[in-house]
Write a protein that holds these residues in place. Structure first.
Motif, mmCIF file in Angstrom:
data_model
loop_
_atom_site.group_PDB
_atom_site.id
_atom_site.type_symbol
_atom_site.label_atom_id
_atom_site.label_comp_id
_atom_site.label_asym_id
_atom_site.label_seq_id
_atom_site.Cartn_x
_atom_site.Cartn_y
_atom_site.Cartn_z
ATOM 1 N N ALA A 125 0.776 -1.248 0.000
ATOM 2 C CA ALA A 125 0.000 0.000 0.000
ATOM 3 C C ALA A 125 0.806 1.297 0.000
ATOM 4 O O ALA A 125 0.903 1.999 0.988
ATOM 5 N N GLN A 126 1.375 1.598 -1.163
ATOM 6 C CA GLN A 126 2.122 2.845 -1.224
ATOM 7 C C GLN A 126 1.159 4.017 -1.182
ATOM 8 O O GLN A 126 0.060 3.924 -1.681
ATOM 9 N N SER B 4 -0.759 7.488 -2.013
ATOM 10 C CA SER B 4 -1.094 8.134 -3.277
ATOM 11 C C SER B 4 -0.038 9.175 -3.620
ATOM 12 O O SER B 4 0.392 9.931 -2.771
ATOM 13 N N LYS C 266 -9.698 -1.323 -7.927
ATOM 14 C CA LYS C 266 -9.213 -0.964 -6.592
ATOM 15 C C LYS C 266 -9.901 -1.744 -5.473
ATOM 16 O O LYS C 266 -9.340 -1.912 -4.400
ATOM 17 N N GLU D 75 -5.208 -0.189 -6.828
ATOM 18 C CA GLU D 75 -5.706 1.153 -7.144
ATOM 19 C C GLU D 75 -4.671 1.944 -7.917
ATOM 20 O O GLU D 75 -3.512 2.054 -7.494
ATOM 21 N N THR E 138 -2.786 5.079 -8.889
ATOM 22 C CA THR E 138 -2.551 6.335 -8.167
ATOM 23 C C THR E 138 -1.851 7.385 -9.027
ATOM 24 O O THR E 138 -1.837 8.553 -8.681
ATOM 25 N N THR F 165 0.461 1.904 -9.083
ATOM 26 C CA THR F 165 -0.673 1.479 -8.262
ATOM 27 C C THR F 165 -0.205 1.319 -6.819
ATOM 28 O O THR F 165 0.995 1.418 -6.545
ATOM 29 N N ASN F 166 -1.134 1.055 -5.930
ATOM 30 C CA ASN F 166 -0.769 0.815 -4.533
ATOM 31 C C ASN F 166 0.037 -0.481 -4.384
ATOM 32 O O ASN F 166 0.553 -0.767 -3.319
ATOM 33 N N ARG F 167 0.125 -1.265 -5.458
ATOM 34 C CA ARG F 167 0.878 -2.520 -5.382
ATOM 35 C C ARG F 167 2.023 -2.563 -6.389
ATOM 36 O O ARG F 167 2.391 -3.623 -6.874
#
Ligand SMILES: Cc1cc2nc3c(=O)[nH]c(=O)nc-3n(C[C@H](O)[C@H](O)[C@H](O)COP(=O)(O)OP(=O)(O)OC[C@H]3O[C@@H](n4cnc5c(N)ncnc54)[C@H](O)[C@@H]3O)c2cc1C
Length: 441
Positions: A21-22, A24, A73, A210, A212, A225-227
């Motif tokens: 989860a990086q 945004s 997401k 998601e 970003t 993305t968050n991944r």
């Protein structure tokens, strides 16, 4: 619904190696962009609603040589508009002849019925009665009949009172139009099936992912993305309530703003469901893209009453109390919102009043089924529509897409986009093939 991950399963493993989860960010971190074939795609579809899934499915079957990824997401597909709707297979009667909505709805309804039949998804062609509730509405009912015929619908006919009694014995009003081709299904199930078929055709549906940030480079587009990040040649933005934001991430200024309108439902209690056999709708005010509160029998047998259309203070806000300050600020800072409000404040205020006063909601429903009482109705969830609004305050009526050299943006696909999803997908793939210069094998 379960999370669906298929095709290049290896992607999941690779993504999980990248930081969790990086946050945004609007700037891409090139260190997370890996030069590995598994993180490179030809087409990335953003959004696992019915439109994104359908487009991805069409890409996978028309261009099997393309490496295709769909990112969503949420934990599973169809969690927003596509899983919070009325489940109606619209016939196409309402839409302006010659519009994309008219053409794609009529074609899409036939394709949806065939698809449901082929894949064992429950559906029913139950027909619909549109009721004029006052003499004033009768000319509009007749115009609707003409519009439906112009759109190529067959079997439409005005009913007399005796015929109505046979079809919908508890329906009120003064004049009635039968639309025999309208149906019902479960679009959440349709979404699951689309995802299954994408995976089966070699594409990948990656949930809990998601987008970003997006950066277009000379030879590729990098999506963070968050991944972790992936690179792709082409992007299809089907982010629904967030489609304008996703466009802006890519440096594209959409000429519209997405304004969320919540639609709230009541459910008829089981012992009163007999009041509605199939679907009973009012004559809509065609200046608005919303149809007015109505009764819809669901494929599972329950009967919905609604949805209304109230301004939502959160793009994915399903409760009256849901507020997101960014969403509120963006709506209120948009000049088009105030122009729309100045024009339609009366109907907006009436919708808001009906939302907070059940008795007012019931009164609107009684114009269609006079026997309905407040005690027959229990509150039953809501959906939020993504409605594109122009700077001049006009609501975008037709479906709207924009294709650049490497990206296709889907900016306005309100109802009947679930019905029309298969034909919208064909349109998207055609536009993309032309715009991107794709060649078939
Ligand atoms: C109350 C209501 C009733 C309706 N009734 C009907 C009906 O009876 N018949 C009919 O044909 N149509 C109906 N519609 C319209 C229909 O449901 C929608 O037009 C359709 O579902 C739109 O699909 P979509 O894929 O564009 O949007 P969505 O289903 O909203 O999908 C967009 C997806 O994008 C994802 N996403 C957004 N941002 C990102 C990001 N940054 N990264 C990754 N993923 C992202 C979201 O999580 C979401 O899953 C109704 C709609 C509503 C709200």
């Amino acid at each position: 619904m379960t999370a669906i991950v298929g095709g290049a399963d290896i992607l999941t493993a690779l993504l999980s190696l990248v930081s969790e989860a990086q946050p945004s960010t609007s700037r891409l971190k090139s260190s997370t962009i890996v030069n590995m074939p598994d993180r490179r795609f030809d087409v990335v579809v953003i959004g696992g609603g019915i439109v994104g899934l359908s487009a991805a499915m069409r890409f996978a079957s028309a261009y099997p040589q393309l490496r295709l990824l769909l990112v969503e997401k949420e934990e599973s597909v169809g969690r927003h508009q596509s899983g919070h709707n009325s489940g109606v297979i619209h016939s196409g009667i309402y839409y302006k002849p010659g519009s994309l909505k008219a053409r794609l709805c009529v074609e899409g309804a036939a394709a949806m019925i065939e698809f449901c039949g082929e894949h064992g998804i429950p559906y029913q062609i139950c027909g619909k009665v549109i009721a004029a509730t006052s003499d004033e509405e009768v000319p509009r009912l007749h115009s609707l009949l003409e519009r439906g015929r112009a759109n190529g619908l067959t079997g439409l006919r005005l009913l007399d009172r005796a015929e109505l009694r046979e079809i919908e014995p508890h329906c009120g009003g003064v004049a009635w139009l039968l639309v025999p081709g309208t149906g019902i299904t479960d679009y959440a199930k349709v979404c699951e099936k689309y995802a299954e078929l994408i995976n089966a055709q070699g594409g990948t549906v990656q949930t809990s992912t998601e987008v970003t940030a997006i950066a277009e480079r000379a030879s590729e587009t990098v999506i963070e993305t968050n991944r972790g990040s992936v690179s792709t040649h082409f992007v299809i933005n089907c982010a629904g309530l967030h489609s304008d934001r996703v466009s802006r991430m890519a440096g594209v200024t959409p000429g519209v703003k997405i304004v969320p309108f919540r639609g709230e439902y009541y459910d008829l209690v089981p012992e009163r469901r007999h009041l509605v056999r199939s679907l009973i709708y009012p004559v809509p005010d065609l200046r608005f893209p919303f149809l007015g509160v109505h009764f819809t029998r669901r494929i599972g047998g329950d009967v919905d009453a609604g949805p209304n259309a109230v301004l939502a203070f959160k793009r994915e806000g399903y409760r009256k109390t849901d507020i997101n300050l960014r969403d509120v600020f963006e709506t209120f800072a948009y000049p088009g919102f105030w122009k729309m409000a100045a024009q339609y404040w009366r109907s907006g205020a009436a919708e808001m009043y009906r939302s907070f006063r059940k008795s007012a909601f019931v009164k609107a429903l009684q114009t269609l089924v006079p026997e309905v009482r407040a005690s027959d109705l229990i509150a039953d969830g809501s959906g939020v529509r993504a409605q594109a609004l122009r700077p001049d305050g006009s609501l975008v009526d037709d479906f709207q897409f924009e294709c650049t050299r490497t990206m296709l943006h889907v900016w306005n696909v309100p109802s009947p986009a679930a019905t029309a999803s298969l034909s919208i997908a064909r349109e998207i793939v055609q536009m993309a093939a032309q715009g991107f210069g794709l060649e078939r094998d």
